[in-house]
Design an enzyme around this catalytic site. Structure first.
Site, short mmCIF file in Angstrom:
data_model
loop_
_atom_site.label_atom_id
_atom_site.label_comp_id
_atom_site.label_asym_id
_atom_site.label_seq_id
_atom_site.Cartn_x
_atom_site.Cartn_y
_atom_site.Cartn_z
N ASP A 1 -10.63 -0.21 -25.51
CA ASP A 1 -10.79 -0.09 -24.07
C ASP A 1 -10.82 1.33 -23.58
O ASP A 1 -10.09 2.18 -24.05
CB ASP A 1 -9.59 -0.73 -23.35
CG ASP A 1 -9.83 -2.17 -23.09
OD1 ASP A 1 -10.99 -2.56 -23.05
OD2 ASP A 1 -8.83 -2.89 -22.95
N GLU B 1 2.30 -7.33 8.84
CA GLU B 1 2.45 -5.87 8.92
C GLU B 1 3.33 -5.35 7.80
O GLU B 1 3.33 -4.16 7.50
CB GLU B 1 3.07 -5.45 10.26
CG GLU B 1 2.27 -5.86 11.48
CD GLU B 1 0.78 -5.60 11.33
OE1 GLU B 1 0.41 -4.43 11.14
OE2 GLU B 1 0.00 -6.57 11.39
N PRO C 1 0.82 -1.22 0.00
CA PRO C 1 0.00 0.00 0.00
C PRO C 1 0.86 1.27 0.00
O PRO C 1 0.34 2.35 -0.28
CB PRO C 1 -0.83 -0.11 1.28
CG PRO C 1 -0.15 -1.13 2.12
CD PRO C 1 0.62 -2.02 1.21
N ARG D 1 -3.24 -9.17 -20.37
CA ARG D 1 -4.20 -8.98 -21.46
C ARG D 1 -3.69 -8.02 -22.54
O ARG D 1 -4.29 -7.95 -23.62
CB ARG D 1 -5.58 -8.56 -20.93
CG ARG D 1 -5.61 -7.21 -20.26
CD ARG D 1 -6.96 -6.97 -19.63
NE ARG D 1 -8.02 -6.79 -20.63
CZ ARG D 1 -8.16 -5.71 -21.37
NH1 ARG D 1 -7.29 -4.70 -21.27
NH2 ARG D 1 -9.13 -5.62 -22.24
N1 4GX Z 1 -1.94 -2.59 -2.94
N2 4GX Z 1 -1.55 -4.93 1.08
C1 4GX Z 1 0.59 -6.12 1.24
C2 4GX Z 1 1.61 -6.54 3.43
C3 4GX Z 1 2.67 -5.53 3.20
C4 4GX Z 1 2.72 -4.32 3.91
C5 4GX Z 1 3.75 -3.45 3.64
C6 4GX Z 1 4.56 -4.95 1.99
C7 4GX Z 1 4.68 -3.77 2.70
C8 4GX Z 1 -1.86 -3.58 -0.99
C9 4GX Z 1 -2.54 -2.62 -1.77
C10 4GX Z 1 -2.20 -3.92 0.39
C11 4GX Z 1 -1.75 -5.07 2.51
C12 4GX Z 1 -0.72 -5.95 0.48
C13 4GX Z 1 -0.43 -5.22 3.24
N3 4GX Z 1 3.57 -5.82 2.25
N4 4GX Z 1 -0.88 -4.07 -1.73
N5 4GX Z 1 0.36 -6.31 2.67
N6 4GX Z 1 -3.57 -1.87 -1.43
O1 4GX Z 1 -3.04 -3.29 0.97
O2 4GX Z 1 -0.91 -3.46 -2.92
#
Ligand code: 4GX
Length: 249
Positions: A169, A116, A89, A154
């Site tokens: 698209d 986390e 995120p 795709r």
């Molecule tokens: N878009 N998540 C990853 C664990 C995490 C946390 C910090 C790496 C660094 C998310 C999103 C997402 C939740 C996937 C936390 N990994 N990933 N996860 N939105 O929310 O890509």
């Protein structure tokens, strides 16, 4: 195109890859996708992939060693990657422009985090970029990895049977899509717009461009900053912005 996905939930990722155009492209060999179980790269009896955070605090952190071992093994078995994406995120938000850029590469590795987060040395030394699919919190990187493989896959020539549908698209033109209708011509008192039944292809194209523009103004006006518009579209835009377009559907 080749993808390698590293995850602690390989069955979840495999299930997501089985259906639809991506599933078919995998079967035909157009997409060469291997899903790797992160636990296979641990060396302890209990196959532990996480540990407590240094400095304390809640939750667990993915350990660096299994992820480094997985990427080393992928490089040895499958060749060097052009990009190693870490789903997070905290990454840059993934867009259609990223999908187009990645679709030109030969080999992309996707690392799915959980808990986390992931040890910072993975971000610094293993990942070439951190990618988010949007501003909400998921429980892991598996769904983001599936989103990216779908959006990128795709665009690989041949994956979507009808090249024209990829061209048409929404976002390829920088605007939202126009409305679509199919039979019946009247349903529950709602008629399909006459122009679409007219057989007048010039008028149909024009109506669709105008509707796409109208929707974009109403729903996602910020997209207009980068959408390539012709003279006629810029005129329609001024009309919408002045008087709303009452009646002149
Ligand atoms: N878009 N998540 C990853 C664990 C995490 C946390 C910090 C790496 C660094 C998310 C999103 C997402 C939740 C996937 C936390 N990994 N990933 N996860 N939105 O929310 O890509």
């Amino acid at each position: 195109m080749r993808f390698d996905i590293v995850t602690i939930f390989p069955e979840m990722v495999e299930n997501g890859l089985a259906a639809g155009v991506v599933g078919r492209a995998r079967q035909s060999g157009l997409l060469d996708i291997v899903v790797h179980n992160l636990r296979d790269f641990t060396i302890d009896r209990h196959r532990v992939v996480d540990d407590v955070p240094f400095g304390g605090g809640p939750g667990m952190v993915l350990k660096p060693e299994p992820l480094f071992a997985a990427v080393d093994e992928i490089r040895a078995q499958r060749g060097p990657a052009d990009a190693v994406l870490m789903m997070s995120p905290a990454g840059r938000v993934f867009t259609q422009a990223d999908a187009r850029r990645l679709a030109r590469l030969q080999h992309v590795v996707l690392l799915c985090g959980r808990y986390e987060g992931v040890d910072e040395r993975v971000r610094e030394q293993l990942a070439s970029e951190e990618v988010s699919i949007g501003d909400y919190v998921l429980s892991g990187g598996e769904l983001p990895a599936l989103v990216i493989v779908d959006a990128v896959g795709r665009l690989v020539p041949g994956v979507v049977g009808d090249e024209q549908s990829v061209e048409a698209d929404s976002f390829t033109r920088g605007l939202l899509d126009h409305p679509h209708y199919t039979r019946p011509a009247e349903y529950r008192g709602q008629r399909v717009p006459d122009v679409l039944l007219s057989g007048h292809h010039g008028e149909i194209r024009k109506w669709r461009r105008r509707q796409a523009l109208k929707r974009t103004v109403e729903r996602r006006p910020e997209l207009l900053a980068t959408a390539p518009l012709d003279d006629e579209e810029r005129k329609w835009l001024r009309d919408f912005q002045r008087g709303g377009d009452e009646g002149s559907e």
